[in-house]
Motif scaffolding. Sequence first.
Motif, PDB file in Angstrom:
ATOM      1  N   ASN A   1     -13.187 -42.319   9.148  1.00  0.00           N
ATOM      2  CA  ASN A   1     -13.384 -42.154   7.591  1.00  0.00           C
ATOM      3  C   ASN A   1     -12.776 -40.570   7.201  1.00  0.00           C
ATOM      4  O   ASN A   1     -13.266 -40.065   6.263  1.00  0.00           O
ATOM      5  CB  ASN A   1     -14.872 -42.044   7.226  1.00  0.00           C
TER       6      ASN A   1
ATOM      7  N   ASN B   1     -14.297 -33.003  -2.262  1.00  0.00           N
ATOM      8  CA  ASN B   1     -13.969 -32.719  -3.412  1.00  0.00           C
ATOM      9  C   ASN B   1     -12.914 -32.048  -3.607  1.00  0.00           C
ATOM     10  O   ASN B   1     -12.076 -31.753  -2.442  1.00  0.00           O
ATOM     11  CB  ASN B   1     -15.037 -32.608  -4.478  1.00  0.00           C
TER      12      ASN B   1
ATOM     13  N   GLU C   1      -7.953 -38.185   1.895  1.00  0.00           N
ATOM     14  CA  GLU C   1      -7.513 -39.601   1.270  1.00  0.00           C
ATOM     15  C   GLU C   1      -8.036 -40.839   1.999  1.00  0.00           C
ATOM     16  O   GLU C   1      -8.447 -41.848   1.210  1.00  0.00           O
ATOM     17  CB  GLU C   1      -6.101 -39.754   1.335  1.00  0.00           C
ATOM     18  N   GLU C   2      -8.625 -40.676   3.296  1.00  0.00           N
ATOM     19  CA  GLU C   2      -9.280 -41.725   3.937  1.00  0.00           C
ATOM     20  C   GLU C   2     -10.853 -41.718   3.672  1.00  0.00           C
ATOM     21  O   GLU C   2     -11.524 -42.736   4.291  1.00  0.00           O
ATOM     22  CB  GLU C   2      -9.127 -41.603   5.504  1.00  0.00           C
ATOM     23  N   VAL C   3     -11.312 -40.729   3.140  1.00  0.00           N
ATOM     24  CA  VAL C   3     -12.816 -40.294   3.194  1.00  0.00           C
ATOM     25  C   VAL C   3     -13.250 -41.496   1.996  1.00  0.00           C
ATOM     26  O   VAL C   3     -13.058 -41.151   0.807  1.00  0.00           O
ATOM     27  CB  VAL C   3     -13.088 -38.861   2.846  1.00  0.00           C
ATOM     28  N   THR C   4     -14.479 -41.866   2.413  1.00  0.00           N
ATOM     29  CA  THR C   4     -15.075 -42.828   1.356  1.00  0.00           C
ATOM     30  C   THR C   4     -16.676 -42.329   1.405  1.00  0.00           C
ATOM     31  O   THR C   4     -16.925 -41.931   2.325  1.00  0.00           O
ATOM     32  CB  THR C   4     -15.060 -44.387   1.650  1.00  0.00           C
ATOM     33  N   SER C   5     -17.208 -42.629   0.367  1.00  0.00           N
ATOM     34  CA  SER C   5     -18.823 -42.343   0.353  1.00  0.00           C
ATOM     35  C   SER C   5     -19.443 -43.382   1.162  1.00  0.00           C
ATOM     36  O   SER C   5     -19.250 -44.531   1.249  1.00  0.00           O
ATOM     37  CB  SER C   5     -19.161 -42.521  -1.286  1.00  0.00           C
TER      38      SER C   5
END
Length: 170
Positions: free
Chosen positions: A111, A55, A152-156
């Motif tokens: 990720n 976050n 910016e590349e992190v996804t849940s």
Amino acid sequence: MNKTLLYFAFSALLISFTIFASVTTFEVTVNIVSEEDNLKITQQKPIKFPLIRVNDSVKIGDSCFTNDDNHSQLCKDSDADKGNRDSGTFSVISALNTHYNIALSSADVTNGMRFTASLHPTIATLTGANTADNKGKSTVTLYGMLELINPEEVTSGHIIFNYDVTLTYN
């Protein structure tokens, strides 16, 4: 003539030594056990991380270790996450009292996160020496670290990281 007679006498003496030579063959018995492929590693317990939270409070380079409760905002444990982090445990089977080396190959980036396997709780050591006991067994503890590389590349969701463990005899 004396030289010739001396030559024949010397030759006869050499031949007589050769004629009375004795050769005997002996044997030796050796018991051999072929132990091909006897250096094996088996995962007993996987490396586990708590819930990773990316976050606005985290920054590039923040990391989370499998054995450290508050290294960064990246993996601050909530009460529900306590116990969801753990080092991995591996059993090694080898020849008795054998010295062997462990090498880890990791630094897998997926990720926006980098995973690094380690033989030390908070230092990314990638090699180490160990010794099997008199039964040919030993236990190795592996730790893990996650590092935020690119938020910016992190996804849940669930992501999978790969690492290799290589065992070699000293």
